[in-house]
Design an enzyme around this catalytic site. Structure first.
Site, PDB file in Angstrom:
ATOM      1  N   ASP A  13       0.868  -1.170   0.000  1.00  0.00           N
ATOM      2  CA  ASP A  13       0.000   0.000   0.000  1.00  0.00           C
ATOM      3  C   ASP A  13       0.913   1.231   0.000  1.00  0.00           C
ATOM      4  OD1 ASP A  13      -2.409   1.607   0.488  1.00  0.00           O
ATOM      5  OD2 ASP A  13      -1.649   1.792   2.534  1.00  0.00           O
ATOM      6  N   ASP A  15      -0.184   5.155   1.028  1.00  0.00           N
ATOM      7  CA  ASP A  15      -0.435   6.110   2.123  1.00  0.00           C
ATOM      8  C   ASP A  15      -0.442   5.386   3.465  1.00  0.00           C
ATOM      9  OD1 ASP A  15      -2.313   8.803   0.807  1.00  0.00           O
ATOM     10  OD2 ASP A  15      -1.436   7.207  -0.385  1.00  0.00           O
ATOM     11  N   ASP A 166      -1.541  -0.771   5.976  1.00  0.00           N
ATOM     12  CA  ASP A 166      -1.670  -0.164   7.306  1.00  0.00           C
ATOM     13  C   ASP A 166      -3.115  -0.048   7.764  1.00  0.00           C
ATOM     14  OD1 ASP A 166      -2.222   2.020   5.376  1.00  0.00           O
ATOM     15  OD2 ASP A 166      -2.308   3.249   7.189  1.00  0.00           O
TER      16      ASP A 166
END
Length: 225
Positions: A13, A15, A166
């Site tokens: 991922d 961001d 995250d």
């Protein structure tokens, strides 16, 4: 005799996993809100809205009143501003660029994000040059659908992967794609949220990520480790 070992990729991922993007996202959302005389948002609010793409981010940032402006108009204002200002304050988490380079020596590496494709590509060109990058595009369902991971694995020429993210969206995406997920704890969600979402493997420090990935690979793909 031809080897039957699976080829494994490491997919990230963006961001909250590789880049701290909160300030630039907050600034672009608030720019769009100001254009329509709407109340602005704080970074902690933007943090909680992330994970499901730009439309979801802007939708949640609106006040939710009957007289809210058309989402398409506000979304366009956000994208126009972010296209120019996505690199003003954004930076990689300390040590993560070196970790990505280290992993590239052994595995095909890619970035797969619900962020608009133009922003994913430009940020990866700046901070992770040469890494395959896929953002949200009209021709592919966004996470948590598994399609973005499956298409990226196909493009990389790998049979399977470990996904590093995250958020609960990343945990669910990996589950839907049938691959393990390593969830980092320096990003935009707290550990209790991630465990509630089904997170199994966690990494609290950037420097620990390579070994965490190796442990996950040994556990999930023992024939390939």
């Amino acid at each position: 005799m031809t080897s039957s070992k699976k080829k494994i990729g490491i997919l990230f991922d963006l961001d909250g996993t590789l880049l701290d993007t909160i300030q630039d996202l907050t600034d672009s959302v608030n720019h769009a809100l100001r254009l329509f005389a709407l109340p602005e948002r704080e970074p902690w609010e933007i943090r909680s809205f992330l994970g499901n793409g730009a439309r979801s981010l802007v939708t949640q940032s609106l006040p939710g009143r009957a007289d809210d402006p058309d989402i398409e108009v506000v979304l366009a204002a956000f994208k126009d501003h972010y296209a120019i200002h996505s690199q003003d304050n954004t930076c990689p988490y300390d040590g993560i660029a070196e970790v990505v380079r280290q992993l590239q020596e052994k595995y095909p590496v890619a970035v797969v994000s619900n962020k608009p494709d133009f922003a994913v590509r430009s940020l990866c060109d700046l901070f992770f040059s040469g890494v395959y990058a896929r953002g949200e595009r009209p021709d592919c369902p966004r996470k948590p659908a598994p399609d973005m991971l499956h298409r990226t694995m196909q493009d990389l020429g790998v049979d399977t992967c470990v996904y590093v993210g995250d958020s609960e969206v990343d945990v669910t995406t990996a589950k839907n794609a049938g691959v393990p997920c390593v969830t980092v704890l320096w990003g935009f969600r707290d550990e209790p949220q991630l465990r509630e979402a089904g997170g199994k493997y966690f990494c609290g420090e950037v420097s620990e990520l390579p070994e965490t990935l190796e442990e996950v690979i040994r556990e999930n793909f023992p024939e390939e480790a």
